[in-house]
Design a protein around this motif. Structure first.
Motif, PDB file in Angstrom:
ATOM      1  N   ASP A 293       0.803  -1.219   0.000  1.00 43.12           N
ATOM      2  CA  ASP A 293       0.000   0.000   0.000  1.00 43.12           C
ATOM      3  C   ASP A 293       0.834   1.266   0.000  1.00 43.12           C
ATOM      4  OD1 ASP A 293      -2.607  -1.413   0.404  1.00 43.12           O
ATOM      5  OD2 ASP A 293      -1.545  -2.081   2.201  1.00 43.12           O
ATOM      6  N   LEU A 294       2.100   1.155   0.343  1.00 44.91           N
ATOM      7  CA  LEU A 294       3.013   2.292   0.446  1.00 44.91           C
ATOM      8  C   LEU A 294       4.421   1.741   0.393  1.00 44.91           C
ATOM      9  CD1 LEU A 294       3.803   5.283   1.371  1.00 44.91           C
ATOM     10  CD2 LEU A 294       3.642   4.395   3.701  1.00 44.91           C
ATOM     11  N   ILE A 295       5.344   2.494  -0.216  1.00 41.45           N
ATOM     12  CA  ILE A 295       6.760   2.130  -0.218  1.00 41.45           C
ATOM     13  C   ILE A 295       7.527   3.221   0.504  1.00 41.45           C
ATOM     14  CG2 ILE A 295       8.810   1.771  -1.644  1.00 41.45           C
ATOM     15  CD1 ILE A 295       6.863   0.853  -3.896  1.00 41.45           C
ATOM     16  N   ILE A 296       8.389   2.808   1.425  1.00 41.25           N
ATOM     17  CA  ILE A 296       9.323   3.730   2.068  1.00 41.25           C
ATOM     18  C   ILE A 296      10.711   3.334   1.590  1.00 41.25           C
ATOM     19  CG2 ILE A 296      10.326   4.521   4.238  1.00 41.25           C
ATOM     20  CD1 ILE A 296       7.612   3.925   5.567  1.00 41.25           C
ATOM     21  N   SER A 297      11.456   4.303   1.035  1.00 45.73           N
ATOM     22  CA  SER A 297      12.759   3.979   0.459  1.00 45.73           C
ATOM     23  C   SER A 297      13.802   5.041   0.763  1.00 45.73           C
ATOM     24  CB  SER A 297      12.635   3.828  -1.062  1.00 45.73           C
ATOM     25  OG  SER A 297      13.880   3.560  -1.661  1.00 45.73           O
ATOM     26  N   ASP A 298      14.998   4.566   0.985  1.00 42.44           N
ATOM     27  CA  ASP A 298      16.182   5.423   1.053  1.00 42.44           C
ATOM     28  C   ASP A 298      16.560   5.800  -0.380  1.00 42.44           C
ATOM     29  OD1 ASP A 298      18.485   6.714   1.945  1.00 42.44           O
ATOM     30  OD2 ASP A 298      19.596   4.867   2.319  1.00 42.44           O
ATOM     31  N   ILE A 299      17.456   6.754  -0.541  1.00 40.83           N
ATOM     32  CA  ILE A 299      17.962   7.112  -1.868  1.00 40.83           C
ATOM     33  C   ILE A 299      19.327   6.484  -2.097  1.00 40.83           C
ATOM     34  CG2 ILE A 299      18.786   8.966  -3.363  1.00 40.83           C
ATOM     35  CD1 ILE A 299      16.721  10.801  -2.052  1.00 40.83           C
ATOM     36  N   MET A 300      20.247   6.747  -1.189  1.00 36.76           N
ATOM     37  CA  MET A 300      21.639   6.325  -1.388  1.00 36.76           C
ATOM     38  C   MET A 300      21.823   4.867  -0.991  1.00 36.76           C
ATOM     39  SD  MET A 300      23.686   9.741  -0.165  1.00 36.76           S
ATOM     40  CE  MET A 300      23.049   9.682   1.502  1.00 36.76           C
ATOM     41  N   MET A 301      21.748   3.992  -2.009  1.00 38.80           N
ATOM     42  CA  MET A 301      21.941   2.563  -1.812  1.00 38.80           C
ATOM     43  C   MET A 301      22.859   2.064  -2.921  1.00 38.80           C
ATOM     44  SD  MET A 301      18.045   1.360  -0.866  1.00 38.80           S
ATOM     45  CE  MET A 301      17.256   2.253  -2.203  1.00 38.80           C
ATOM     46  N   PRO A 302      23.645   1.022  -2.639  1.00 41.93           N
ATOM     47  CA  PRO A 302      24.546   0.506  -3.678  1.00 41.93           C
ATOM     48  C   PRO A 302      23.780  -0.151  -4.826  1.00 41.93           C
ATOM     49  CG  PRO A 302      24.681  -0.837  -1.684  1.00 41.93           C
ATOM     50  CD  PRO A 302      23.778   0.324  -1.376  1.00 41.93           C
ATOM     51  N   GLU A 303      24.382  -0.179  -5.978  1.00 44.03           N
ATOM     52  CA  GLU A 303      23.868  -0.787  -7.204  1.00 44.03           C
ATOM     53  C   GLU A 303      22.675  -0.029  -7.777  1.00 44.03           C
ATOM     54  OE1 GLU A 303      23.600  -5.062  -7.374  1.00 44.03           O
ATOM     55  OE2 GLU A 303      25.025  -5.220  -5.715  1.00 44.03           O
ATOM     56  N   ILE A 304      21.523  -0.089  -7.134  1.00 44.29           N
ATOM     57  CA  ILE A 304      20.330   0.619  -7.606  1.00 44.29           C
ATOM     58  C   ILE A 304      19.982   1.670  -6.561  1.00 44.29           C
ATOM     59  CG2 ILE A 304      17.895   0.405  -8.222  1.00 44.29           C
ATOM     60  CD1 ILE A 304      18.470  -2.583  -8.834  1.00 44.29           C
ATOM     61  N   ASP A 305      20.008   2.951  -6.959  1.00 45.96           N
ATOM     62  CA  ASP A 305      19.674   3.985  -5.975  1.00 45.96           C
ATOM     63  C   ASP A 305      18.155   4.186  -5.922  1.00 45.96           C
ATOM     64  OD1 ASP A 305      18.918   5.711  -8.088  1.00 45.96           O
ATOM     65  OD2 ASP A 305      20.798   6.815  -8.031  1.00 45.96           O
ATOM     66  N   GLY A 306      17.725   4.976  -4.975  1.00 46.30           N
ATOM     67  CA  GLY A 306      16.297   5.201  -4.777  1.00 46.30           C
ATOM     68  C   GLY A 306      15.615   5.854  -5.964  1.00 46.30           C
ATOM     69  N   TYR A 307      16.326   6.730  -6.668  1.00 44.98           N
ATOM     70  CA  TYR A 307      15.732   7.378  -7.840  1.00 44.98           C
ATOM     71  C   TYR A 307      15.378   6.351  -8.906  1.00 44.98           C
ATOM     72  CZ  TYR A 307      17.908  11.543  -5.761  1.00 44.98           C
ATOM     73  OH  TYR A 307      18.307  12.549  -4.912  1.00 44.98           O
ATOM     74  N   GLU A 308      16.334   5.480  -9.209  1.00 50.02           N
ATOM     75  CA  GLU A 308      16.102   4.437 -10.215  1.00 50.02           C
ATOM     76  C   GLU A 308      14.994   3.492  -9.752  1.00 50.02           C
ATOM     77  OE1 GLU A 308      18.545   0.840 -12.428  1.00 50.02           O
ATOM     78  OE2 GLU A 308      19.693   2.487 -11.543  1.00 50.02           O
ATOM     79  N   PHE A 309      15.024   3.154  -8.461  1.00 48.61           N
ATOM     80  CA  PHE A 309      13.991   2.289  -7.894  1.00 48.61           C
ATOM     81  C   PHE A 309      12.611   2.915  -8.070  1.00 48.61           C
ATOM     82  CE2 PHE A 309      11.640   1.092  -3.899  1.00 48.61           C
ATOM     83  CZ  PHE A 309      11.306  -0.194  -4.292  1.00 48.61           C
ATOM     84  N   ALA A 310      12.481   4.194  -7.730  1.00 51.23           N
ATOM     85  CA  ALA A 310      11.188   4.880  -7.846  1.00 51.23           C
ATOM     86  C   ALA A 310      10.714   4.927  -9.299  1.00 51.23           C
ATOM     87  CB  ALA A 310      11.282   6.293  -7.273  1.00 51.23           C
ATOM     88  N   LYS A 311      11.622   5.203 -10.213  1.00 51.85           N
ATOM     89  CA  LYS A 311      11.244   5.240 -11.635  1.00 51.85           C
ATOM     90  C   LYS A 311      10.727   3.882 -12.096  1.00 51.85           C
ATOM     91  CE  LYS A 311      14.472   8.851 -12.982  1.00 51.85           C
ATOM     92  NZ  LYS A 311      15.729   9.148 -13.687  1.00 51.85           N
TER      93      LYS A 311
END
Length: 121
Positions: A47-65
Protein backbone atom coordinates in the motif's frame (compact mmCIF):
# COMPACT_ATOMS: atom_id res chain seq x y z
CA UNK A 1 -3.71 -3.84 7.53
CA UNK A 2 -1.48 -1.47 5.54
CA UNK A 3 1.47 -3.32 4.01
CA UNK A 4 4.74 -1.43 3.57
CA UNK A 5 8.13 -2.51 2.23
CA UNK A 6 10.92 -0.50 3.83
CA UNK A 7 13.87 -0.27 1.43
CA UNK A 8 16.87 0.86 3.49
CA UNK A 9 20.40 -0.51 3.28
CA UNK A 10 21.28 0.45 6.86
CA UNK A 11 20.18 -2.75 8.58
CA UNK A 12 19.70 -1.21 12.05
CA UNK A 13 17.67 1.71 10.73
CA UNK A 14 15.63 -0.67 8.59
CA UNK A 15 14.83 -2.82 11.63
CA UNK A 16 14.02 0.25 13.73
CA UNK A 17 11.57 1.63 11.15
CA UNK A 18 9.91 -1.76 10.61
CA UNK A 19 9.57 -2.39 14.33
CA UNK A 20 8.08 1.05 14.94
CA UNK A 21 5.61 0.73 12.08
CA UNK A 22 4.63 -2.81 13.11
CA UNK A 23 4.09 -1.64 16.69
CA UNK A 24 1.78 1.10 15.35
CA UNK A 25 -0.60 -1.08 13.39
CA UNK A 26 1.19 -1.41 10.04
CA UNK A 27 2.69 -4.48 8.45
CA UNK A 28 6.23 -3.45 7.47
CA UNK A 29 8.80 -5.73 5.86
CA UNK A 30 12.43 -4.75 5.54
CA UNK A 31 14.42 -4.91 2.33
CA UNK A 32 18.10 -4.05 2.33
CA UNK A 33 18.14 -3.12 -1.36
CA UNK A 34 15.77 -2.55 -4.27
CA UNK A 35 16.35 -6.05 -5.67
CA UNK A 36 14.92 -7.54 -2.46
CA UNK A 37 12.01 -5.10 -2.71
CA UNK A 38 11.28 -6.09 -6.33
CA UNK A 39 11.14 -9.75 -5.25
CA UNK A 40 8.90 -8.93 -2.29
CA UNK A 41 6.57 -6.75 -4.35
CA UNK A 42 6.33 -9.35 -7.12
CA UNK A 43 4.73 -11.82 -4.71
CA UNK A 44 2.54 -9.51 -2.60
CA UNK A 45 0.48 -6.34 -2.77
CA UNK A 46 1.71 -3.26 -0.90
CA UNK A 47 0.00 0.00 0.00
CA UNK A 48 3.01 2.29 0.45
CA UNK A 49 6.76 2.13 -0.22
CA UNK A 50 9.32 3.73 2.07
CA UNK A 51 12.76 3.98 0.46
CA UNK A 52 16.18 5.42 1.05
CA UNK A 53 17.96 7.11 -1.87
CA UNK A 54 21.64 6.33 -1.39
CA UNK A 55 21.94 2.56 -1.81
CA UNK A 56 24.55 0.51 -3.68
CA UNK A 57 23.87 -0.79 -7.20
CA UNK A 58 20.33 0.62 -7.61
CA UNK A 59 19.67 3.98 -5.98
CA UNK A 60 16.30 5.20 -4.78
CA UNK A 61 15.73 7.38 -7.84
CA UNK A 62 16.10 4.44 -10.22
CA UNK A 63 13.99 2.29 -7.89
CA UNK A 64 11.19 4.88 -7.85
CA UNK A 65 11.24 5.24 -11.63
CA UNK A 66 10.98 1.47 -12.07
CA UNK A 67 8.12 1.24 -9.57
CA UNK A 68 6.30 4.07 -11.37
CA UNK A 69 6.56 2.22 -14.69
CA UNK A 70 4.76 -0.73 -13.08
CA UNK A 71 2.44 1.04 -10.66
CA UNK A 72 1.37 4.65 -11.16
CA UNK A 73 -0.58 5.00 -7.91
CA UNK A 74 1.30 3.39 -5.01
CA UNK A 75 2.59 6.13 -2.69
CA UNK A 76 6.38 6.33 -2.40
CA UNK A 77 8.05 8.08 0.53
CA UNK A 78 11.78 8.83 0.39
CA UNK A 79 13.77 9.00 3.60
CA UNK A 80 17.25 10.36 3.01
CA UNK A 81 20.18 12.25 4.47
CA UNK A 82 20.20 14.30 1.26
CA UNK A 83 18.58 17.56 2.30
CA UNK A 84 19.33 19.76 -0.73
CA UNK A 85 16.57 20.99 -3.02
CA UNK A 86 18.04 19.35 -6.13
CA UNK A 87 17.86 15.89 -4.48
CA UNK A 88 14.27 16.52 -3.48
CA UNK A 89 13.39 17.75 -6.98
CA UNK A 90 15.02 14.69 -8.53
CA UNK A 91 12.98 12.46 -6.22
CA UNK A 92 9.68 14.12 -7.09
CA UNK A 93 10.57 13.96 -10.80
CA UNK A 94 11.21 10.22 -10.36
CA UNK A 95 7.64 9.87 -9.10
CA UNK A 96 7.78 9.97 -5.30
CA UNK A 97 4.93 11.41 -3.24
CA UNK A 98 6.77 12.68 -0.16
CA UNK A 99 10.27 13.18 1.24
CA UNK A 100 11.63 13.09 4.80
CA UNK A 101 15.16 14.12 5.75
CA UNK A 102 17.13 11.88 8.11
CA UNK A 103 17.25 11.66 11.01
CA UNK A 104 13.54 11.03 10.79
CA UNK A 105 11.09 11.40 13.63
CA UNK A 106 9.19 8.13 13.92
CA UNK A 107 6.05 9.83 15.22
CA UNK A 108 6.11 12.10 12.15
CA UNK A 109 6.53 9.05 9.93
CA UNK A 110 3.32 7.56 11.32
CA UNK A 111 1.55 10.93 11.00
CA UNK A 112 2.55 11.19 7.34
CA UNK A 113 1.29 7.69 6.65
CA UNK A 114 -2.02 8.49 8.36
CA UNK A 115 -2.30 11.84 6.57
CA UNK A 116 -1.97 10.20 3.17
CA UNK A 117 -5.23 8.31 3.83
CA UNK A 118 -3.75 5.19 2.39
CA UNK A 119 -6.52 2.99 1.14
CA UNK A 120 -6.14 -0.76 1.40
CA UNK A 121 -6.81 -2.23 -2.01
Amino acid sequence: MINIPVVEDDEKLNQLICTYLNDNGYSAKGCLNPKEAYDLMYNSTYDLIISDIMMPEIDGYEFAKTVRELNKVIPILFISALDDISSKQKGFRAGIDDYMVKPINMDELVLLNNAKNIQIR
